[in-house]
Design a protein around this motif. Sequence first.
Motif, PDB file in Angstrom:
ATOM      1  N   ALA A 183       0.851  -1.192   0.000  1.00 12.41           N
ATOM      2  CA  ALA A 183       0.000   0.000   0.000  1.00 12.41           C
ATOM      3  C   ALA A 183       0.889   1.246   0.000  1.00 12.41           C
ATOM      4  O   ALA A 183       1.844   1.330   0.780  1.00 12.41           O
ATOM      5  N   ILE A 184       0.580   2.199  -0.880  1.00 12.53           N
ATOM      6  CA  ILE A 184       1.348   3.450  -0.971  1.00 12.53           C
ATOM      7  C   ILE A 184       0.376   4.627  -0.929  1.00 12.53           C
ATOM      8  O   ILE A 184      -0.413   4.816  -1.863  1.00 12.53           O
ATOM      9  N   PRO A 185       0.387   5.431   0.152  1.00 10.05           N
ATOM     10  CA  PRO A 185      -0.458   6.626   0.186  1.00 10.05           C
ATOM     11  C   PRO A 185       0.235   7.804  -0.507  1.00 10.05           C
ATOM     12  O   PRO A 185       1.440   8.007  -0.354  1.00 10.05           O
ATOM     13  N   VAL A 186      -0.529   8.561  -1.268  1.00  9.47           N
ATOM     14  CA  VAL A 186       0.000   9.737  -1.972  1.00  9.47           C
ATOM     15  C   VAL A 186      -0.985  10.879  -1.776  1.00  9.47           C
ATOM     16  O   VAL A 186      -2.194  10.703  -1.981  1.00  9.47           O
ATOM     17  N   THR A 187      -0.504  12.044  -1.366  1.00  7.18           N
ATOM     18  CA  THR A 187      -1.399  13.181  -1.171  1.00  7.18           C
ATOM     19  C   THR A 187      -1.944  13.654  -2.517  1.00  7.18           C
ATOM     20  O   THR A 187      -1.308  13.521  -3.559  1.00  7.18           O
ATOM     21  N   ASN A 188      -3.142  14.202  -2.474  1.00  7.00           N
ATOM     22  CA  ASN A 188      -3.750  14.726  -3.696  1.00  7.00           C
ATOM     23  C   ASN A 188      -2.937  15.866  -4.283  1.00  7.00           C
ATOM     24  O   ASN A 188      -2.908  16.058  -5.495  1.00  7.00           O
ATOM     25  N   VAL A 356      -3.344   0.455  -3.392  1.00  9.98           N
ATOM     26  CA  VAL A 356      -3.203  -0.835  -2.724  1.00  9.98           C
ATOM     27  C   VAL A 356      -3.211  -1.956  -3.757  1.00  9.98           C
ATOM     28  O   VAL A 356      -4.126  -2.041  -4.582  1.00  9.98           O
ATOM     29  N   LEU A 357      -2.194  -2.813  -3.695  1.00 11.36           N
ATOM     30  CA  LEU A 357      -2.108  -3.962  -4.592  1.00 11.36           C
ATOM     31  C   LEU A 357      -2.054  -5.234  -3.756  1.00 11.36           C
ATOM     32  O   LEU A 357      -1.257  -5.340  -2.832  1.00 11.36           O
ATOM     33  N   ASN A 358      -2.923  -6.196  -4.071  1.00  6.61           N
ATOM     34  CA  ASN A 358      -2.958  -7.479  -3.375  1.00  6.61           C
ATOM     35  C   ASN A 358      -2.979  -8.624  -4.378  1.00  6.61           C
ATOM     36  O   ASN A 358      -3.580  -8.518  -5.454  1.00  6.61           O
ATOM     37  N   ALA A 359      -2.328  -9.719  -4.017  1.00  7.87           N
ATOM     38  CA  ALA A 359      -2.344 -10.927  -4.836  1.00  7.87           C
ATOM     39  C   ALA A 359      -2.113 -12.124  -3.927  1.00  7.87           C
ATOM     40  O   ALA A 359      -1.559 -11.987  -2.836  1.00  7.87           O
ATOM     41  N   ASP A 360      -2.537 -13.283  -4.377  1.00 10.65           N
ATOM     42  CA  ASP A 360      -2.380 -14.514  -3.595  1.00 10.65           C
ATOM     43  C   ASP A 360      -1.431 -15.463  -4.324  1.00 10.65           C
ATOM     44  O   ASP A 360      -1.704 -15.869  -5.467  1.00 10.65           O
ATOM     45  N   TYR A 361      -0.334 -15.809  -3.658  1.00 13.24           N
ATOM     46  CA  TYR A 361       0.654 -16.714  -4.237  1.00 13.24           C
ATOM     47  C   TYR A 361       0.826 -17.940  -3.343  1.00 13.24           C
ATOM     48  O   TYR A 361       0.613 -17.880  -2.131  1.00 13.24           O
ATOM     49  N   ALA A 362       1.235 -19.035  -3.963  1.00 18.54           N
ATOM     50  CA  ALA A 362       1.580 -20.240  -3.217  1.00 18.54           C
ATOM     51  C   ALA A 362       2.812 -20.864  -3.852  1.00 18.54           C
ATOM     52  O   ALA A 362       3.017 -20.772  -5.070  1.00 18.54           O
TER      53      ALA A 362
END
Length: 380
Positions: A183-188, A356-362
């Motif tokens: 997750a990376i927050p960036v101000t407007n 926000v980037l999410n992924a599921d790895y195994a």
Amino acid sequence: MTKPKNNIIVRELVNKYQANCDRITEIADACEKEKRERNEAENAEFEALTRENQILQMKMQAAAAEHLRENPNAIEEATRMIRENSAQGQRTEILLVRDMMMVSDVNSGGIVPLNIQEIMRPLQEGFILDKVGLPMPTGLAGDYVWPLYENVDAELAGEGVELTDKKIKLSKLRATPERVGIAIPVTNQSLNQSQGILEMIVREIMPLAIRRLLNKIICSPNKVNASTKLTGPFVALKAKATTLSAVPTFKELNGMKAKMFETGIEGSNACWVMTKSMAAILEGTPINEKGIYVPMIQNGVLCGLPVYTSNEIRDTDGTEFIGLGDWRYQPMGLFGDIRFIVDPYSKARKDAVDFVLNADYATITVRPEAFALGKVAKVV
């Protein structure tokens, strides 16, 4: 924007695809919670859902291709949608499916299909995983299971002598997907002032962070965290690693290779993994210091096997390790889709947008004997 009719069709395809993925996850969660295999009804449903998702993917790709033909400025359109949504406090979702992505406005229903290479470079780019030949299927669902069997021996017998019955021992290995994210927050203010920051986050920073983490999971001799089961082959080998000299000798390394091959591993896809600094040292170290000068590593090859580098194989205290393995026996799979959310809500008090980037790895070591690890002695 996308034509209304096509927009509705694409939205329906995406929603149906996501609903199918959610149902597959529910089945997998139930089996894991109850510690059982899928029953007959669940198997039938699972197969039907996966078949339907394959058809939905093809339909979405066709819709994306049609949209791109009619809208050559699709990337700018997607970027504009994200910026406008952020300014209005609306969330944008980006669904990555195989070779394409859908940038969607969850409130108005707007959707922009894109070719994945146009907005996010493939995660395999820059992977040591890709170089060593590690299998990496995508779009998986349900269980990640490998059936295994033990070898049996034939026997000699005279004429009329009854052969002894042999039994084949069957077993299986199961890999459990775990979430990988950033997750990376960036101000407007930063977002508005910099025309390139959005593109840089999407194309460069977040994919690079995921690549680095997956490289670390696979190559490191340590777990990324104590609770994870997402580990590479060298974690289990660290405590019993072969002791090597401060500058490993050809004899020591060739002995590692011989010991691994003695287990019966074919090794046609085997290679070395070491840090860049260790590779540089071995490139300048002769096989026999008293004989003709022949470097240990020549043209990226050591003891007849290719050499690839990753600084992630170095221990936290600086100890160097040298790994060897046939990476066909360490598959890693991506389950479902890569989920990328542009969220202007959660950081609203700071007037910031959360990427926000999410992924599921195994991943799992199918054959531990297909890998070896050497620990380089520290210079005193």
